[in-house]
Design an enzyme around this catalytic site. Sequence first.
Site, PDB file in Angstrom:
ATOM      1  N   GLU A   1      28.007 -39.129  -5.389  1.00 10.40           N
ATOM      2  CA  GLU A   1      27.832 -38.816  -6.804  1.00 10.40           C
ATOM      3  C   GLU A   1      29.237 -38.593  -7.366  1.00 10.40           C
ATOM      4  O   GLU A   1      29.992 -37.791  -6.807  1.00 10.40           O
ATOM      5  CB  GLU A   1      26.990 -37.541  -6.937  1.00 10.40           C
ATOM      6  CG  GLU A   1      26.658 -37.224  -8.362  1.00 10.40           C
ATOM      7  CD  GLU A   1      25.842 -35.936  -8.516  1.00 10.40           C
ATOM      8  OE1 GLU A   1      25.453 -35.326  -7.510  1.00 10.40           O
ATOM      9  OE2 GLU A   1      25.625 -35.545  -9.677  1.00 10.40           O
TER      10      GLU A   1
ATOM     11  N   ARG B   1      25.319 -32.462   8.701  1.00  7.82           N
ATOM     12  CA  ARG B   1      26.538 -32.567   7.901  1.00  7.82           C
ATOM     13  C   ARG B   1      27.682 -31.901   8.653  1.00  7.82           C
ATOM     14  O   ARG B   1      27.476 -31.066   9.524  1.00  7.82           O
ATOM     15  CB  ARG B   1      26.346 -32.007   6.499  1.00  7.82           C
ATOM     16  CG  ARG B   1      26.022 -30.543   6.395  1.00  7.82           C
ATOM     17  CD  ARG B   1      25.522 -30.174   4.993  1.00  7.82           C
ATOM     18  NE  ARG B   1      26.518 -30.307   3.963  1.00  7.82           N
ATOM     19  CZ  ARG B   1      26.369 -31.045   2.866  1.00  7.82           C
ATOM     20  NH1 ARG B   1      25.264 -31.721   2.658  1.00  7.82           N
ATOM     21  NH2 ARG B   1      27.305 -31.094   1.964  1.00  7.82           N
TER      22      ARG B   1
ATOM     23  N   LYS C   1      31.543 -29.762  -3.130  1.00 14.08           N
ATOM     24  CA  LYS C   1      32.337 -30.215  -4.271  1.00 14.08           C
ATOM     25  C   LYS C   1      32.382 -29.145  -5.360  1.00 14.08           C
ATOM     26  O   LYS C   1      33.385 -28.981  -6.034  1.00 14.08           O
ATOM     27  CB  LYS C   1      31.748 -31.509  -4.826  1.00 14.08           C
ATOM     28  CG  LYS C   1      32.217 -32.730  -4.070  1.00 14.08           C
ATOM     29  CD  LYS C   1      31.698 -34.003  -4.685  1.00 14.08           C
ATOM     30  CE  LYS C   1      30.268 -34.241  -4.281  1.00 14.08           C
ATOM     31  NZ  LYS C   1      29.743 -35.524  -4.754  1.00 14.08           N
TER      32      LYS C   1
HETATM   33  P1  ATP Z   1      28.631 -31.671  -1.727  1.00 16.52           P
HETATM   34  O1  ATP Z   1      27.467 -30.833  -1.278  1.00 16.52           O
HETATM   35  O2  ATP Z   1      29.885 -31.431  -0.996  1.00 16.52           O
HETATM   36  O3  ATP Z   1      28.836 -31.658  -3.189  1.00 16.52           O
HETATM   37  P2  ATP Z   1      27.013 -33.960  -1.801  1.00 16.52           P
HETATM   38  O4  ATP Z   1      26.117 -34.205  -0.655  1.00 16.52           O
HETATM   39  O5  ATP Z   1      26.462 -33.436  -3.046  1.00 16.52           O
HETATM   40  O6  ATP Z   1      28.239 -33.130  -1.297  1.00 16.52           O
HETATM   41  P3  ATP Z   1      27.307 -36.677  -2.454  1.00 16.52           P
HETATM   42  O7  ATP Z   1      28.306 -37.303  -3.348  1.00 16.52           O
HETATM   43  O8  ATP Z   1      25.908 -36.646  -2.902  1.00 16.52           O
HETATM   44  O9  ATP Z   1      27.824 -35.246  -2.155  1.00 16.52           O
HETATM   45  O10 ATP Z   1      27.412 -37.283  -0.986  1.00 16.52           O
HETATM   46  C1  ATP Z   1      27.521 -38.631  -0.671  1.00 16.52           C
HETATM   47  C2  ATP Z   1      27.104 -38.827   0.748  1.00 16.52           C
HETATM   48  O11 ATP Z   1      27.921 -38.060   1.626  1.00 16.52           O
HETATM   49  C3  ATP Z   1      25.683 -38.366   0.997  1.00 16.52           C
HETATM   50  O12 ATP Z   1      25.006 -39.337   1.742  1.00 16.52           O
HETATM   51  C4  ATP Z   1      25.827 -37.092   1.748  1.00 16.52           C
HETATM   52  O13 ATP Z   1      24.748 -36.884   2.596  1.00 16.52           O
HETATM   53  C5  ATP Z   1      27.135 -37.295   2.497  1.00 16.52           C
HETATM   54  N1  ATP Z   1      27.780 -36.011   2.753  1.00 16.52           N
HETATM   55  C6  ATP Z   1      28.101 -35.068   1.856  1.00 16.52           C
HETATM   56  N2  ATP Z   1      28.639 -33.986   2.448  1.00 16.52           N
HETATM   57  C7  ATP Z   1      28.665 -34.257   3.778  1.00 16.52           C
HETATM   58  C8  ATP Z   1      29.091 -33.537   4.935  1.00 16.52           C
HETATM   59  N3  ATP Z   1      29.616 -32.321   4.834  1.00 16.52           N
HETATM   60  N4  ATP Z   1      28.960 -34.123   6.133  1.00 16.52           N
HETATM   61  C9  ATP Z   1      28.447 -35.365   6.234  1.00 16.52           C
HETATM   62  N5  ATP Z   1      28.029 -36.095   5.202  1.00 16.52           N
HETATM   63  C10 ATP Z   1      28.125 -35.557   3.977  1.00 16.52           C
HETATM   64 MG    MG Z   2      25.119 -34.067  -4.397  1.00 15.16          MG
END
Ligand code: ATP
Ligand code: MG
Length: 569
Positions: free
Chosen positions: A43, A270, A280
């Site tokens: 995102e 994760r 983020k």
């Molecule tokens: P955050 O919680 O840090 O804001 P998010 O999951 O909201 O991260 P996205 O942009 O939606 O961020 O993530 C893109 C991809 O990266 C998704 O498939 C998510 O599952 C993966 N991802 C995000 N954080 C991690 C992590 N800590 N370890 C492994 N994969 C991750």
């Molecule tokens: Mg997200």
Amino acid sequence: MLKKNDEQNDSRPESLDFIRTIIANDVKNNKHDSWVITRFPPEPNGHLHIGHAKAICLNFGISLENTKSRCHLRFDDTNPDKEEDKYIRAIKEDVKWLGFDWGDHLYYASDYFEKMYSYAEELIQNGKAYVCSLSPDEVRNTRGTLTEPGIASPDRNRPPEESLDLFRRMKAGEFDEGKYTLRAKIDMASGNFNMRDPAIYRIKKASHPRTGNSWCIYPMYDYAHCLEDAIEEITHSLCTLEFEDHRPLYDWYLDELKTPCHPRQIEFARLNLTYTVMSKRKLLELVEEKRVDDWDDPRMPTIAGLRRRGYTPSSIRNFCDRIGIAKRDSTVDVALLEFYIRDELNKTAPRTMGVLKPLKVVIENYPDDQTEELDAINNPEDESAGTRKLPFAKVLYIERDDFMEDPPKKFFRLAPGREVRLRYAYFIKCTDVVKNPNTDEIEEIRCTYDPATKGGNAPDGRKVKATIHWVSAEHALNATVRLYDRLFNKENPLDGADYHNNLNSDSLQIIADAKLEPSLKSAKAESRYQFERLGYFFVDPKDSEDGKPVFNRIVTLRDAWQRIQKSGK
Ligand code: ATP
Ligand code: MG
């Protein structure tokens, strides 16, 4: 860029994890005609962090390992509130820097808004969705509990024609935000809350970075995501464990709608790292509250921060490879990440000498106007790196910590009356200490050298217990060196009332007048060096100027932090 079947593709794991095992079986059984199509779906609401690197290495890595395969980069830009173009640019740069290539397969979820909308009409027509007039609060209050089913919305049995009419008017902008939502008609008694008639669309009068003001209704994540995957004919949709409970909904939408394919969602743990935060939202807070300089502050766990710190793409890929893919959440010690960059730079980084906290040394028996050039080895791990010349003269700098006037038992470095080796130079012996009469601080030390020990060995076979680094005062390059430490001083910064309390106030130390060997004058931006006995350093690409490099400490040589912690000091 990494290529398929590339020998350089160091991200290839040695044994198959559970996801790769599933995929290998699907390929063997000719499922999806043996195609493997994965995606990385960020995102664009912030910069990527090392956790995302794990997901990138997994998705792009799998694509590289298979023959009929590809990996899409898809911006999941369905929420106009926090998404920005600058993040899209940054994310592309980070994925490329890590060595991955999406080729022609760059997609935006917002390009599917029209299709998603038609699918929603289809759900309504099939009696699988309805327009609900409950406010967000009312929806929350009628969701039920773990032991009690939810209460059906009064609109649950609204005839499809009526819902369709209202939905079209929602799209046309006739209603205010919050007035209506479109909800899936699933099961208000389901043990899984996600299945209790979840929202599909909400009214949001927000302008979108890509679609502008074309839409005032936006799809919810769960509805949008499975459709994005299906539209792109993804075969394996890999996501983190928090989506496990959403999988029934993912499957429900795709079962109800006639999509071109039904991807399989597989969840993995994760990545969490010690001494840092990884969401983020929190990283944005650190930036906005000016706790760090920006998203690329070298203390940040962002890809941009790690890059600016001096990490290499291969060290991050090797780290991701090593931590592997599992089904249980865990926290990885940040020391492991540091191990990978240290291990790589040990093989590749040229050695240099630099003094961070200078102490002046005068060699009393060295001729006043003499300078000589001494040979130094560029990299003991790599013979092809050759040698260089180091100027040696009467006045030198050594590290303040390498001298003690009154040394304790285990201190073997320089002290009054004691002899040590100057790396690649001579044995020197301390004969006197000169102090400032007012403050009693040591201003310089006086030494003698033994000309017979040139190169660092005594012909008479006498030994010294320490070898220390030095630079010639007259020839030294004055430079700024930034020493970075962990951003937080607690293993789990979120443990406690407010993570801000766990910020490490010593996470950045700026040394404005380090004395470095003169060869570093020509250090190019983004090059990496070992400063002998001190650590690995990176020439900062933003703050360095020609002839005036600024160095960021990537990592110390050994893990000083763990030693300090263990000794409890
Ligand atoms: P955050 O919680 O840090 O804001 P998010 O999951 O909201 O991260 P996205 O942009 O939606 O961020 O993530 C893109 C991809 O990266 C998704 O498939 C998510 O599952 C993966 N991802 C995000 N954080 C991690 C992590 N800590 N370890 C492994 N994969 C991750
Ligand atoms: Mg997200």
